[in-house]
Design a protein around this motif. Structure first.
Motif, PDB file in Angstrom:
ATOM      1  N   ILE A 183     -35.177  67.375 117.677  1.00 57.62           N
ATOM      2  CA  ILE A 183     -34.399  66.127 117.566  1.00 57.62           C
ATOM      3  C   ILE A 183     -34.812  65.359 116.310  1.00 57.62           C
ATOM      4  CG2 ILE A 183     -33.995  63.865 118.627  1.00 57.62           C
ATOM      5  CD1 ILE A 183     -34.279  65.261 121.361  1.00 57.62           C
ATOM      6  N   ARG A 184     -36.100  65.284 116.048  1.00 56.14           N
ATOM      7  CA  ARG A 184     -36.595  64.560 114.871  1.00 56.14           C
ATOM      8  C   ARG A 184     -36.196  65.269 113.578  1.00 56.14           C
ATOM      9  NH1 ARG A 184     -42.826  63.754 115.923  1.00 56.14           N
ATOM     10  NH2 ARG A 184     -42.675  62.488 114.025  1.00 56.14           N
ATOM     11  N   VAL A 185     -36.205  66.595 113.603  1.00 54.78           N
ATOM     12  CA  VAL A 185     -35.784  67.349 112.421  1.00 54.78           C
ATOM     13  C   VAL A 185     -34.297  67.130 112.165  1.00 54.78           C
ATOM     14  CG1 VAL A 185     -35.478  69.662 111.443  1.00 54.78           C
ATOM     15  CG2 VAL A 185     -37.595  69.089 112.636  1.00 54.78           C
ATOM     16  N   ARG A 186     -33.497  67.167 113.225  1.00 56.37           N
ATOM     17  CA  ARG A 186     -32.049  66.924 113.082  1.00 56.37           C
ATOM     18  C   ARG A 186     -31.787  65.542 112.515  1.00 56.37           C
ATOM     19  NH1 ARG A 186     -28.675  66.403 117.207  1.00 56.37           N
ATOM     20  NH2 ARG A 186     -26.855  67.085 116.021  1.00 56.37           N
ATOM     21  N   LYS A 187     -32.533  64.557 112.972  1.00 57.06           N
ATOM     22  CA  LYS A 187     -32.383  63.195 112.468  1.00 57.06           C
ATOM     23  C   LYS A 187     -32.675  63.155 110.977  1.00 57.06           C
ATOM     24  CE  LYS A 187     -32.143  58.661 112.507  1.00 57.06           C
ATOM     25  NZ  LYS A 187     -30.828  57.965 112.531  1.00 57.06           N
TER      26      LYS A 187
END
Length: 258
Positions: A183-187
């Motif tokens: 999720i953090r990478v996608r953000k």
């Protein structure tokens, strides 16, 4: 030497003349990929990377290749898979060749198990050139398979982890942490954050960053929501249900790979 210690050294550009990768197959492949990525320049890979299988290679060809100097690069890498099948005489000649003064060859030996009572394997271990791969890294295998939607592989790894006594609750915790990292990478990708900043924010090792970036692009909002819901349901079932924990975990992996 552990896998993490090996990564730390190659990150500092400190390379050994010989690496003997011993242990679980999938982790050995990860270690091999990390070494090749760090040592071999992609622009000259075709000239400076040679991969042999011990039971298929002619000893003279192997020794000749190992003694050759790199072409337009600092080092040449020679990989010998299933090195435990290599005659000890040939292996000793290979080790002696690679450790000769002035040679710019890195030899990577690969096997699930070897007999360290025999030379030159005992010498290799004494020199500290053995990278021990253990089942402790299996959670990374599992999340990698889930991220790549390799359902059969993920179920196989899960079964192996449970057979080894790994806690189902701990597996859920680690998968949840993996999904939060995704999720953090996608953000970061959505906000056009530079790759290095994404790595710093998430704490992902540089050698695995590209894989996380690729997998993050394959996670839609809907898939992430389904994954979090499946993790919550599995955790609840483990605590409150009479269902078989193995069945609960297999169902979880099935949903995560959809």
């Amino acid at each position: 030497m552990t896998y993490q210690q090996m990564l730390s050294l190659i990150r500092q550009r400190k390379f050994l003349p010989i690496y003997l990768l011993v242990g679980e197959g999938f982790q050995r492949q990860q270690a091999l990929s990390a070494l090749v990525t760090a040592i071999v320049d992609p622009a000259t890979k075709d000239f400076n990377l040679d991969v042999f299988h011990a039971d298929e290679v002619d000893p003279s060809t192997l020794l000749e290749t190992a003694s050759s100097f790199p072409l337009m690069a600092e080092r040449r890498v020679v990989v010998v898979k299933e090195c435990d099948r290599l005659p000890l005489k040939t292996l000793k000649e290979l080790v002696d060749t690679v450790t000769a003064a002035g040679l710019s060859t890195t030899l990577i030996l690969d096997a699930q198990k070897v007999d360290f009572r025999k030379e030159p394997l005992r010498q290799i271990r004494t020199k500290g050139w053995v990278v021990g791969i253990t089942k402790k890294n299996s959670i990374f295998e599992l999340t990698d398979a889930i991220g790549s939607r390799q359902k059969d592989m993920a179920l196989f790894i899960l079964d192996r982890m449970l057979e080894a006594g790994e806690s189902a609750t701990h597996i859920i915790f680690m998968i949840t942490r993996y999904l939060k990292t995704i999720i953090r990478v996608r953000k970061g990708l959505e906000d056009h954050v530079p790759r290095e900043q994404i790595r710093e924010r998430t704490g992902i090792h540089s050698y695995f960053l590209e894989r996380f970036l690729t997998q993050a692009r394959g996670f839609s909002d809907a898939r992430i929501k389904r994954g979090l819901k499946a993790l919550l349901q599995a955790d609840s079932n483990l605590k409150r249900s009479y269902q078989n924990p193995r069945f609960i975990m297999e169902l979880l992996v099935y949903h995560l790979c959809e």
